[in-house]
Design a protein around this motif. Structure first.
Motif, mmCIF file in Angstrom:
data_model
loop_
_atom_site.group_PDB
_atom_site.id
_atom_site.type_symbol
_atom_site.label_atom_id
_atom_site.label_comp_id
_atom_site.label_asym_id
_atom_site.label_seq_id
_atom_site.Cartn_x
_atom_site.Cartn_y
_atom_site.Cartn_z
ATOM 1 N N ILE A 106 47.644 56.182 30.024
ATOM 2 C CA ILE A 106 48.723 56.716 30.858
ATOM 3 C C ILE A 106 50.081 56.437 30.225
ATOM 4 O O ILE A 106 50.927 57.330 30.119
ATOM 5 N N LEU A 107 50.275 55.196 29.753
ATOM 6 C CA LEU A 107 51.580 54.845 29.193
ATOM 7 C C LEU A 107 51.867 55.642 27.923
ATOM 8 O O LEU A 107 53.007 56.002 27.651
ATOM 9 N N ALA A 108 50.815 55.939 27.162
ATOM 10 C CA ALA A 108 51.013 56.719 25.937
ATOM 11 C C ALA A 108 51.310 58.175 26.258
ATOM 12 O O ALA A 108 51.942 58.878 25.477
ATOM 13 N N SER A 109 50.851 58.655 27.392
ATOM 14 C CA SER A 109 50.988 60.075 27.713
ATOM 15 C C SER A 109 52.168 60.393 28.620
ATOM 16 O O SER A 109 52.581 61.549 28.705
ATOM 17 N N ALA A 110 52.671 59.381 29.343
ATOM 18 C CA ALA A 110 53.752 59.651 30.289
ATOM 19 C C ALA A 110 55.012 60.024 29.526
ATOM 20 O O ALA A 110 55.448 59.297 28.644
ATOM 21 N N ARG A 111 55.578 61.163 29.878
ATOM 22 C CA ARG A 111 56.825 61.535 29.234
ATOM 23 C C ARG A 111 57.982 60.851 29.947
ATOM 24 O O ARG A 111 57.921 60.630 31.145
ATOM 25 N N GLY A 112 59.006 60.533 29.193
ATOM 26 C CA GLY A 112 60.164 59.878 29.793
ATOM 27 C C GLY A 112 59.952 58.388 29.923
ATOM 28 O O GLY A 112 58.868 57.872 29.676
ATOM 29 N N ALA A 113 61.009 57.700 30.307
ATOM 30 C CA ALA A 113 60.941 56.248 30.397
ATOM 31 C C ALA A 113 60.090 55.821 31.584
ATOM 32 O O ALA A 113 60.108 56.449 32.630
ATOM 33 N N VAL A 114 59.320 54.769 31.380
ATOM 34 C CA VAL A 114 58.518 54.205 32.457
ATOM 35 C C VAL A 114 58.986 52.777 32.678
ATOM 36 O O VAL A 114 59.029 51.984 31.737
ATOM 37 N N ARG A 115 59.358 52.480 33.911
ATOM 38 C CA ARG A 115 59.806 51.118 34.199
ATOM 39 C C ARG A 115 58.595 50.236 34.465
ATOM 40 O O ARG A 115 57.828 50.504 35.384
ATOM 41 N N LEU A 116 58.450 49.211 33.622
ATOM 42 C CA LEU A 116 57.233 48.397 33.632
ATOM 43 C C LEU A 116 57.522 46.964 34.006
ATOM 44 O O LEU A 116 58.489 46.384 33.527
ATOM 45 N N ALA A 117 56.670 46.395 34.826
ATOM 46 C CA ALA A 117 56.783 44.959 35.106
ATOM 47 C C ALA A 117 55.392 44.345 35.081
ATOM 48 O O ALA A 117 54.394 45.039 35.266
ATOM 49 N N GLU A 118 55.344 43.051 34.836
ATOM 50 C CA GLU A 118 54.073 42.346 34.850
ATOM 51 C C GLU A 118 54.116 41.206 35.854
ATOM 52 O O GLU A 118 55.142 40.564 36.033
ATOM 53 N N VAL A 119 52.996 40.983 36.500
ATOM 54 C CA VAL A 119 52.867 39.788 37.330
ATOM 55 C C VAL A 119 51.617 39.047 36.871
ATOM 56 O O VAL A 119 50.657 39.670 36.450
ATOM 57 N N PRO A 120 51.659 37.717 36.928
ATOM 58 C CA PRO A 120 50.502 36.961 36.443
ATOM 59 C C PRO A 120 49.357 36.943 37.455
ATOM 60 O O PRO A 120 49.583 37.056 38.664
ATOM 61 N N TYR A 121 48.148 36.830 36.962
ATOM 62 C CA TYR A 121 47.013 36.562 37.856
ATOM 63 C C TYR A 121 45.949 35.833 37.053
ATOM 64 O O TYR A 121 45.951 35.847 35.817
ATOM 65 N N ALA A 122 45.068 35.181 37.769
ATOM 66 C CA ALA A 122 43.972 34.458 37.117
ATOM 67 C C ALA A 122 42.729 35.332 37.120
ATOM 68 O O ALA A 122 42.246 35.732 38.180
ATOM 69 N N PHE A 123 42.269 35.690 35.947
ATOM 70 C CA PHE A 123 41.059 36.511 35.792
ATOM 71 C C PHE A 123 39.867 35.641 36.160
ATOM 72 O O PHE A 123 39.647 34.590 35.570
ATOM 73 N N ARG A 124 39.114 36.062 37.175
ATOM 74 C CA ARG A 124 38.032 35.215 37.662
ATOM 75 C C ARG A 124 36.697 35.607 37.024
ATOM 76 O O ARG A 124 36.552 36.725 36.539
ATOM 77 N N PRO A 125 35.736 34.701 37.090
ATOM 78 C CA PRO A 125 34.401 35.096 36.630
ATOM 79 C C PRO A 125 33.839 36.164 37.561
ATOM 80 O O PRO A 125 34.194 36.220 38.739
ATOM 81 N N ARG A 126 32.996 37.019 37.026
ATOM 82 C CA ARG A 126 32.374 38.097 37.785
ATOM 83 C C ARG A 126 31.588 37.526 38.971
ATOM 84 O O ARG A 126 30.919 36.518 38.844
ATOM 85 N N HIS A 127 31.658 38.208 40.114
ATOM 86 C CA HIS A 127 30.990 37.734 41.327
ATOM 87 C C HIS A 127 29.472 37.919 41.221
ATOM 88 O O HIS A 127 28.720 36.970 41.289
ATOM 89 N N ALA A 128 29.011 39.149 41.063
ATOM 90 C CA ALA A 128 27.573 39.401 40.929
ATOM 91 C C ALA A 128 27.382 40.538 39.949
ATOM 92 O O ALA A 128 28.277 41.332 39.711
ATOM 93 N N GLY A 129 26.212 40.627 39.362
ATOM 94 C CA GLY A 129 25.900 41.721 38.443
ATOM 95 C C GLY A 129 26.437 41.439 37.053
ATOM 96 O O GLY A 129 26.874 40.331 36.734
#
Ligand code: GDD
Ligand code: MN
Length: 363
Positions: A190-213
């Motif tokens: 999406i970011l590579a294809s979006a024309r024009g400026a894209v306002r981007l922000a990041e927020v942290p999160y903790a990637f958890r182990p998979r629940h099941a499967g």
């Protein structure tokens, strides 16, 4: 009015979907949300489980896709089916921390006093984010892919590979017609294809182990990722797969001449025999290469490998007929070089189109 659509791609996530809906409900108190599950006809009956949830909660919907696989395309369909001004993408396996969604939404809208954004990405790598239970190998692979991604599509994000993000619908609409849809990395796409400026922000999160499967990410994913990057560079002119298919075809010409000279020049076999053997060896090597490279994500294994080979032979046989037919027709009018090139092009396009539909039809 719905404020937020949460799009959840699923493949064999039956044991996780109920818990995810419970957690979304708890996390998104005070937000008018809906959840759209996009299931690729999981054999474990995930779609039935989602419909059972939808019976009890009209905010839940299920899109069941038949005969198709693919995370990015599933998410694209999910987003297109929604009407909310913003959507989030989250995995079904509870690895993504849904409790950060309200903060992501606030950041997107500028409700938190900071400037509004078009895209808010939940990052494992920004200060405060983390990875739980990842071995060194997987972490290294991920870092490598992140560096590569930032080189090809400079986003400035610490985690451009994240599968957990929130976005304005109109930003998505600016990109949707240019998307490759290959593989796992929809955000990057999406970011590579979006024309024009894209306002981007990041927020942290903790990637958890998979629940099941199990994770569906395997070595094919790294390959798909390269395919996506190639597609972002040249896809406007030629599809990445066609490029690879043609390169494999060129390698086949070398294989053909190597075998032919071995048998005919060195082995003193009859020309027709040598030519026939060379053709079969080259077709087989083309098939093997296409199977493990061009169509790595849907490659045939075991008995299916041989079945695929037979269809490949049949299609390329017809391709030769098309090639020679076109070349013969043009030879009378245009001279041999153009006739040969046109014949080869028609043969290659036919082989590509027909094997794409028959030999490696999307499963
Ligand atoms: N519809 C559909 N079709 N869903 C799929 C498919 C598919 O072909 N393949 C996977 N999914 C679903 C899974 O059921 C899961 O909900 C989600 O997509 C992610 O798949 P996983 O197999 O759990 O991927 P992962 O945990 O290894 O990687 C994820 O997290 C990374 C870190 O954020 C993905 O989201 C990556 O894109 C991401 O980089
Ligand atoms: Mn996962």
């Amino acid at each position: 009015m719905i404020e937020l659509s949460v799009v959840v791609p699923t493949y064999n996530e039956r044991p996780n979907v109920g818990e995810l809906v419970r957690r979304l409900d708890a996390a998104l108190q005070g937000v008018r949300w809906e959840a759209v599950f996009v299931d690729d006809d999981s054999p474990d009956g995930t779609a039935d489980a989602v419909r059972a949830l939808a019976q009890a909660d009209p905010r839940v919907r299920c899109i069941q896709r038949l005969g198709r696989r693919g995370l990015s395309r599933a998410v694209i369909e999910g987003v297109l089916s929604t009407a909310a001004p913003a959507f989030a993408v989250i995995d079904a396996d509870l690895q993504h921390d849904e409790t950060v969604l309200p903060a992501m939404l606030a950041r997107l809208r500028g409700d938190d006093g900071q400037p509004a954004m078009d895209v808010v990405v939940a990052s494992r790598y920004v200060a405060g984010g983390s990875l739980e239970g990842w071995d060194a190998e997987r972490a290294r692979m991920s870092r490598f892919a992140t560096a590569l991604a930032n080189r090809m599509v400079p986003t400035g994000l610490t985690d451009p590979m994240s599968g957990f993000f929130l976005m304005r619908r109109d930003t998505f609409d600016r990109a949707v017609r240019g998307l490759s849809g290959e593989g796992y990395k929809l955000l990057l796409d999406i970011l590579a294809s979006a024309r024009g400026a894209v306002r981007l922000a990041e927020v942290p999160y903790a990637f958890r182990p998979r629940h099941a499967g199990q994770s569906k990410l395997d070595s094919a994913v790294l390959w798909e990722f390269s395919l996506l990057l190639i597609d972002k560079k040249v896809g406007r002119w030629i599809p990445a797969r066609f490029l690879l298919f043609s390169l494999v075809g060129i390698s086949g010409v070398f294989v053909h001449f190597a075998v032919l000279s071995l048998l005919y020049m060195l082995g003193h076999q009859a020309f027709t025999t040598s030519q026939a053997v060379a053709t079969i060896v080259a077709m087989t090597s083309n098939y093997a290469l296409n199977n493990s490279l061009t169509y790595r994500d849907q490659r045939h294994r075991g008995l299916g490998w041989w079945g695929g080979l037979l269809t490949f032979y049949a299609i390329c046989g017809a391709g030769v007929v098309a090639n020679v037919g076109v070349a013969g027709f043009l030879f009378e009018r245009q001279g041999w070089a153009l006739a040969a090139a046109a014949g080869a092009l028609v043969g290659t396009v036919w082989n590509y189109a027909a094997t794409r539909v028959v030999t490696w039809r999307a499963r």
